[in-house]
Design an enzyme around this catalytic site. Sequence first.
Site, PDB file in Angstrom:
ATOM      1  N   LYS A  11       0.848  -1.201   0.000  1.00 62.10           N
ATOM      2  CA  LYS A  11       0.000   0.000   0.000  1.00 62.10           C
ATOM      3  C   LYS A  11       0.878   1.244   0.000  1.00 62.10           C
ATOM      4  CE  LYS A  11       0.781   1.519   4.457  1.00 62.10           C
ATOM      5  NZ  LYS A  11       1.770   2.484   4.654  1.00 62.10           N
ATOM      6  N   ALA A 102       9.793  -0.227   4.608  1.00 58.92           N
ATOM      7  CA  ALA A 102       9.766   0.844   3.611  1.00 58.92           C
ATOM      8  C   ALA A 102       8.584   1.785   3.755  1.00 58.92           C
ATOM      9  CB  ALA A 102       9.742   0.219   2.211  1.00 58.92           C
ATOM     10  N   ASP A 141      -2.045  -1.771  10.138  1.00 57.30           N
ATOM     11  CA  ASP A 141      -2.255  -1.750   8.681  1.00 57.30           C
ATOM     12  C   ASP A 141      -2.898  -3.036   8.153  1.00 57.30           C
ATOM     13  OD1 ASP A 141      -1.136   0.724   8.215  1.00 57.30           O
ATOM     14  OD2 ASP A 141       0.883  -0.059   7.837  1.00 57.30           O
TER      15      ASP A 141
END
Length: 314
Positions: A11, A102, A141
């Site tokens: 995402k 990341a 998430d």
Amino acid sequence: MQSCTLIAPAKINLYLEIIGDRSDGYHELAMILQSIDLADQIHIQKSSIDSIRVRCNDPQVPIDKSNLAYKAAALMNAKYPEAFIKHGGLNISIKKRIPVSAGLAGGSTDAAAVLLGINLLWELGLSKSELEELGARLGSDIPFCIAGGTAIATGRGEQLAPLPSLDNIHIVLAKYRSLEVSTPWAYKTYRQQFRSTYIQDRESLAARAEAVHSSNMVKGILHKDTKEIVQQLHNDLEKVVLPEFPIVLELRETLTNAGVLGAMMSGSGPSVFAICESKQQAEEVKSHVRKKIPDQELELFVAQSIAHGIQLAP
Ligand code: C5P
């Protein structure tokens, strides 16, 4: 069913606003999240050995109990011990494409795939919302990774309101392979520097989170107006990550100056994405950045927004 293979998309955050503190130590957020077609592949196989094993082709990924995919399997084992006894252990194999640490939810999406895969292999019949509820226990998430597409995320990031999907956003994604930013560090540092700006009372917090629903970003998404979306790109965590990691700021500037519509860091970074007019422009920008920054440490990808989360591999 003895095994299954799932595609686990990354995402990006089109919008990330830190609104305030929570009593559980997390932050109240207002985010807009977007799935992209850069994805890991997760193969889950029933095993005759009574244990959970994780393998990964990327040596940067831990394969011990600290791996979020392992934790997802352990959570299912703890919640459904009879199914674990009936079906035996699990071999989980992760083919990594999403850069690690990341800000792209790479670990979360692998864990989300494990929850969905075990639900199938053990024939548990859990609904998507039940799986999202389980996922939220492991990471903020994970519910979005299960749902996928385009969504507003509030609370810790686990409360989702789906938006009409954006399937035509072309991006270039860039990340220095061994540069990692710790998400707890980013939020902690933000709290140290910006706590005085946090909204304190519960009513105002709720009103601020609600306001994102009628924001210009959401209007841009509803009208599929890429230029408006780009104007509204926002990430509060850039305020702490970019000064600490000037190399990420430089990367963001290199992308911005490459003629893209706009560029921003995703999540807690250090990946940076740039929104382009077309796939062709994204390919050109990728080549341009490769020439400007010949460092082999720099990973570059062309990707596209997609309308779904975890799926079974075709
Ligand atoms: O939920 P997740 O494990 O992905 O979060 C990683 C870390 O990011 C948390 O331990 C916390 O330090 C920070 N965080 C936060 N507020 C959120 C989400 C994450 O402070 N809403």
